[in-house]
Design an enzyme around this catalytic site. Structure first.
Site, PDB file in Angstrom:
ATOM      1  N   CYS A   4      14.186  11.220   5.519  1.00 27.95           N
ATOM      2  CA  CYS A   4      14.253  10.939   6.737  1.00 27.95           C
ATOM      3  C   CYS A   4      15.310  11.188   7.380  1.00 27.95           C
ATOM      4  O   CYS A   4      15.377  11.336   8.710  1.00 27.95           O
ATOM      5  CB  CYS A   4      13.547   9.576   6.833  1.00 27.95           C
TER       6      CYS A   4
ATOM      7  N   GLU B 183      10.216   2.392  10.275  1.00 24.17           N
ATOM      8  CA  GLU B 183      11.168   3.470  10.264  1.00 24.17           C
ATOM      9  C   GLU B 183      10.236   4.618   9.993  1.00 24.17           C
ATOM     10  O   GLU B 183       9.563   5.097   9.147  1.00 24.17           O
ATOM     11  CB  GLU B 183      11.702   3.217   8.672  1.00 24.17           C
TER      12      GLU B 183
ATOM     13  N   LYS C  95       0.859  -1.269  -0.173  1.00 19.63           N
ATOM     14  CA  LYS C  95      -0.096  -0.016   0.025  1.00 19.63           C
ATOM     15  C   LYS C  95       0.801   1.205   0.117  1.00 19.63           C
ATOM     16  O   LYS C  95       1.603   1.624   0.997  1.00 19.63           O
ATOM     17  CB  LYS C  95      -0.896  -0.052   1.243  1.00 19.63           C
TER      18      LYS C  95
ATOM     19  N   GLU D 176      10.239  16.903  13.909  1.00 21.89           N
ATOM     20  CA  GLU D 176      10.450  17.025  12.334  1.00 21.89           C
ATOM     21  C   GLU D 176       9.789  18.057  11.708  1.00 21.89           C
ATOM     22  O   GLU D 176       8.618  18.019  11.778  1.00 21.89           O
ATOM     23  CB  GLU D 176      10.258  15.655  11.700  1.00 21.89           C
TER      24      GLU D 176
END
Ligand code: TXE
Length: 491
Positions: A282, A248, A173, A383
């Site tokens: 990331c 992750e 997905k 972030e």
């Protein structure tokens, strides 16, 4: 339309839903694709379950599975231009960056293609000539693979290649924002000879089409790359059926620059660390942690160079970096910057959308540098996932390590210094899954990638990236079975 690949067939959404995919660089319509719901995902899970339980793929010799992955790598090379173009239209990233990604994607399939055939397990010394003991690796089963929008096919490759090498079946997905290269990948997997039902694809929003991959009892493993908040939801849902989980979840990655580092090199890498792909990486070096004696000159030069960065769309040859993925994501970055300023950060450059009329239809945001951010402030904890660099200052080595580790994330970090011993000492003390010395960003298919702390658990790439998709079984055989007479019985 028939954009889902389920049980070897291209099918549309059961509920007839659709979604427009628009290029973030200018808002133009790329395509309209099927939009799935949980019902579609459940059909895909059933197909993957049936294909796994049938046993044909998992019992295919591992070297044959490897051969298939090598064929996939060749086909990816053959179709590189079409893939790169599709990736750039979905993400808005420069075509040249998508082309680099394609090389890395093919390399990942090649790495696991070769590794697959080498895994013969292990023989254990029983100390008994009449007993044989072996450790074998078996596939986990049905894998739910959920991927994000920043490196859509690369992050898919990191999951699909080892999952297939290990003999699993999967339901993929991808991010609802960037589905096209996943569709192209399924075509290539089929062309390479992947049996029906082994690889399945559904598209749609996370909460609808993605959630069953974490919840459903017929899924044995869920591997997710994305944001921390979603990662927590997935881990919690997966707990109900005690699935294997790999996460992750990004990072708040320190880039530590000592005064003895080569100035020009360290400035140059500080820019790439954060402004590559407009910070939507990331492992982006979003926290510059610089020694106090060079702070002023270093930040001045970073600001000067940041102001020269040219923004533009994927096919603009002058562009050096592109837009953010969506209007919503740009608003998130804007909120982040507003909070940082409210908490006392000093805006050195950027902090707004560009004035250039040509960029008005895209989701652009200027490279931004925030100096003087306070320890513990939102800017150093959260972030932004955008082109926003924060600057902190340190005094000595201990101070640098303390500041660099002062985060609940732990994905990656870097240290720039000309002192090789210090470089190794600091690398050893950083609580991050990857540490670069005098470099930023390189990764290798053969080297593990993943996070400490809340950057997640599990590893992708390298031999551990294959092990994530394997169960470990011990097989012990008694070669001379005879009654043991442990219990006296009637004799
Ligand atoms: O990610 P999400 P979003 C970070 C970055 C960004 C933030 C949010 O800070 O600003 O995450 O981004 C699927 N069950 N990263 O909202 O939601 C979703 O459809 C199952 C870091 O775009 O994590 C998509 O396929 N699946 C990151 C995928 O999860 C669900 C890269 C990622 O989306 C789901 C991207 C659910 N309940 C963003 N909800 C990195 N680590 O590289 C969503 N999804």
């Amino acid at each position: 339309m028939a954009d889902f690949f389920i049980g070897g067939e291209w099918v549309g959404a059961a509920g007839g839903g659709t979604r427009e995919i628009r290029c973030p660089a200018d808002g133009s319509l790329v395509a309209t694709v099927d939009e799935g719901t949980g019902e579609d995902t459940e059909r895909a899970i059933a197909a993957a379950r049936a294909a796994f339980d049938d046993g044909a793929w998992s019992s295919t010799p591992s070297w044959q599975r490897g051969d298939l992955l090598l064929r996939v790598a060749d086909l990816l090379d053959r179709d590189r231009d079409a893939f790169a173009r599709a990736e750039s239209l979905d993400t808005g990233k420069r075509l040249v960056e998508s082309e680099y990604d394609m090389a890395d994607i093919a390399a990942c399939f090649r790495y696991y293609g070769k590794l697959a055939g080498q895994d013969a397990g292990r023989v254990v010394d029983t100390g008994d000539a009449d007993a044989v003991s072996r450790i074998v690796h078996e596939p986990v089963g049905v894998c739910g693979l959920i991927t994000p929008w920043n490196y859509p096919l690369l992050q898919t490759a990191w999951k699909v290649a080892p999952a297939l090498a290990a003999g699993n079946t999967f339901v993929l997905k991808p991010s609802e924002l960037t589905p096209h290269t996943a569709i192209l990948l399924m075509r290539i997997l089929t062309e390479a000879g992947l049996p029906a039902g082994v690889g399945n694809l559904v598209l749609g929003a996370g909460a609808a089409a993605g959630a069953p991959l974490a919840e459903h009892p017929d899924v044995d493993l869920v591997s997710f790359t994305g944001g921390l908040a979603t990662g927590r939801v997935i881990a919690a849902s997966a707990a109900a059926t005690v699935k294997k989980v790999a996460l992750e979840l990004g990072g708040k990655n320190p880039n530590v620059v000592f005064a003895d580092a080569d100035f020009e090199t360290a400035v140059d890498y500080a820019l790439t660390a954060i402004f590559l792909h407009s910070g939507q990486v990331c492992s982006a070096g979003s926290r510059l942690i610089v020694q106090e004696e060079i702070h002023d000159a270093f930040v001045d030069e970073v600001v000067r160079r940041a102001e020269l960065i040219r923004l533009g769309g994927p096919f603009d040859p002058e562009a050096e970096t592109g837009p953010l993925i969506s209007a919503a994501h740009r608003e998130k970055v804007e909120r982040y910057v507003a909070t940082a300023l409210a908490e006392g950060a000093v805006l050195r450059t950027g902090g707004r959308r560009p004035d250039d009329e040509k960029l008005a239809d895209g989701f652009y945001y200027l490279p931004t540098v925030l100096d003087g951010v306070a320890q513990g402030s939102t800017a150093v904890r959260e972030e932004s996932f955008g082109p926003v660099l924060t600057v902190e200052t340190f005094t000595d080595e201990d101070d640098a390590v303390r500041i660099a580790n002062d985060t609940h994330y732990g994905l990656a970090g870097a240290v720039f210094t000309s002192d090789a011993s210090r470089a190794q000492r600091v690398a050893g003390r950083l609580r991050h899954g990857t540490v670069w010395i005098n470099d930023f960003h390189p990764y290798l298919p053969q080297a593990e990638w993943g996070g400490f702390k809340q950057s997640g658990f599990g590893r992708e790439l390298g031999p551990t990236g294959l092990a994530e998709y394997q169960e470990v079984k011990h097989i012990y055989q008694n070669l001379r079975p005879a009654p043991q007479r442990w219990f006296s019985g009637d004799s």
